[in-house]
Design an enzyme around this catalytic site. Structure first.
Site: not given
Length: 564
Positions: A51, A53, A77, A231, A319
């Site tokens: 991925l 970055i 990283e 987020l 959950r």
């Protein structure tokens, strides 16, 4: 986050073995959809699913030193890579990847360089000069890693269970903060912080120092060459991360590439507490806010995929992972490849509601230490694997009662230049699986009730003798898990034991009421959560003595609890 798979010393360098390793590596492709790399030296194979970055154009892996005698496959990283490059000025670098410094540090220092890395990482390094190898995992276990052994004498190392479970005689979690050396034939702990001994700290509380450390932890995670966001649940931790990012984004390289308008993301059921709070914080900070809603049925339909990707049957992890899994797909569709998250703060600062019932400072401090040591099996696992399922990277910042986490709240309570609205700064802790909407957990329980019979539960201890499910919800998840990962080794990678509001088994002893209401939801913290489970819905054995008035513990400094 990327996906790594290494097979070392497999006594088989045939084309068929290479094909098998490539096949298994593709099981990790969701972690790195941008590039697939493989390097073989004799009977050793290092593969990588990338991925991109940092340095998307030339940072493909595996990575090498100058003459390719050192080969590295890395997930993670290295935040101080520029400083390390400056110290390695005699070396020639092939790429702009932050992880390439690992190969050159090994050339200079042998196996004794891991503690020089400031970052989150898991890697395998092969020294082709003598066919030796080392593998290491970051201090807390932000990046997932597993190690296994084949019957032919091979050692397997993978970012996920699914990369090695079908080919190893035994496998287990690669312990955080450890190095595995083929020369030494085992593990060695490289991370040895003072808190690991669980001795009560004596450093006085300095709110300004705490704020600066928090800001530094967020700022260094703004290292990216691709679009990113935060987020934002509207809770304390994610709101502070967003506030600090907004204040410091303008001076970063990321801002020069992608602008100074921060994108924020939140998920929840329609009308959930988190959606309301996150929108208010986003408006206050001026972020470009994206709000995603899901239904209980949407979540239930995704459960099997969630368990496959998170590789757990732990109830609280599933959950919380499900809404994050659904949100990550939406975020990736917007072209965002990296998000910053606020995981780890509850463990460090005693943020879970059950900490209010800590009997003394010694117990409270011991519990926080145990929670940090177990982060790699819970919140780090959830945040990493639920986002990586869609090729999205979550950067975790793992860096108290008037109210839980009082120390952190106080450090950012700035009257002159407020970081957040006061009521957000002092908003009660909501676990992610509660904050997305209380009916989410209720819906999961109802679903399990309709799919698991009482007769099935009566035989649970025979069917599942290890970590025996004690609820129908747990039984439901266990059935799905073992369908994907039937090996005993896989079952043993998942933690177990009684828990209330995400407590350890030991902390359940803090309140006699809890033993009859063992649920990881924050609403199980009776007498503390403002929307705790109603008494009429609780077993009669735990109703006696339940009070609506919270018993608070004021945390004035690490490991110091004052009962009020």
């Amino acid at each position: 986050m990327c996906g790594i798979l290494a097979v070392l010393g497999c006594a088989d360098d045939t084309q068929g073995k290479r094909v098998r390793v490539l096949e298994l590596s593709r099981r990790l492709k969701h972690r790195g959809p941008d590039w697939s790399g493989m390097h073989q030296v004799g009977d050793c194979y290092l593969s990588h699913q990338r991925l991109a970055i940092i340095d998307p154009a030339s940072g493909d892996q595996p990575l090498y030193n100058e003459d390719k005698s050192i080969v590295v496959t890395v997930n993670g990283e290295i935040y101080n890579h520029e400083q390390l490059r400056a110290q390695l000025s005699s070396h020639t670098f092939r790429t702009g990847s932050d992880c390439e410094v690992i190969a050159h540090l090994y050339e200079e220092h042998g196996e004794n360089f891991i503690d020089m890395l400031d970052g989150v990482f898991s890697f395998v390094l092969l020294d082709t000069r003598d066919n030796s190898f080392i593998a290491a995992r970051d201090a807390i276990g932000v990046t997932p890693l597993y190690i296994g052994w084949g019957i032919d004498g091979s050692v397997w190392i993978s970012s996920e269970v699914k990369g090695l479970n079908d080919d190893c005689e035994h496998f287990e979690i690669f312990p955080p903060g450890h190095l595995y050396s083929s020369k030494q034939g085992g593990f060695k702990r490289w991370y040895n912080p003072p808190w690991f001994s669980e001795v009560i700290p004596s450093v006085p509380y300095d709110p300004l120092a705490l704020r600066k450390a928090f800001e530094k932890a967020v700022i260094k995670r703004l290292m990216t060459d691709v679009p990113f966001g935060v987020l934002l649940s509207g809770g304390l931790d994610s709101s502070l991360v967003a506030a600090v990012t907004v204040r410091h984004l303008a001076g970063t390289k990321a801002a020069k590439r992608w602008g100074t308008k921060l994108h924020s993301f939140c998920v929840g059921l329609e009308g959930s507490p988190d959606l309301k709070a996150a929108k208010e914080v986003a408006n206050y900070l001026g972020t470009m806010h994206h709000e995603f809603t899901f239904t209980v049925q949407d979540g239930i339909d995704a459960i099997e995929d969630v368990i496959y990707h998170t590789e757990t049957y732990d109830v609280t992890t599933i959950r919380a992972s499900t809404p994050m899994f659904l949100m990550s797909r939406k975020i990736k569709s917007l072209g965002v490849k990296m998000v910053i998250s606020g995981e780890g703060s509850d463990e460090i600062f005693g943020g879970y509601l059950y900490f209010h019932k800590a009997p003394n400072k010694e117990e409270l401090h011991r519990e926080t230490c145990q929670k940090i040591k177990a982060l790699h099996q819970y919140d780090c696992l959830r945040a990493n694997k639920a986002t990586s399922a869609w090729g999205l990277e979550a950067r975790i910042r793992p860096d108290l009662g008037r109210i839980e986490k009082w120390m952190l709240r106080k450090a950012f309570d700035d009257e002159e230049q407020p970081f957040l609205p006061k009521h957000i700064l002092y908003r009660q802790k909501e676990q992610f699986s509660d904050g997305v909407g209380y009916s989410w957990i209720d819906g999961l329980k109802a679903h399990a009730e309709s799919n698991v019979t009482d007769k099935m539960m009566s035989n649970a201890k025979f069917i599942y003798p290890h970590n025996t499910p004690t609820t129908k919800e747990a039984y439901c998840y266990r059935m799905i898990f073992e369908r994907f990962f039937p090996q005993n080794s896989a079952i043993l990678t998942v933690p177990g034991g009684p828990s209330v509001a995400c407590s350890t088994a030991k902390a359940v002893e803090w309140d006699a009421q809890w033993s009859g209401n063992l649920d990881p939801s924050g609403r199980a913290a009776l007498g503390v959560h403002l929307s705790a489970y109603e008494q009429e819905h609780l077993p009669a054995t735990i109703m006696a003595g339940t009070s609506k008035k919270p018993r608070m513990i004021e945390v004035a400094a690490p490991g110091v609890a004052i009962e009020s």
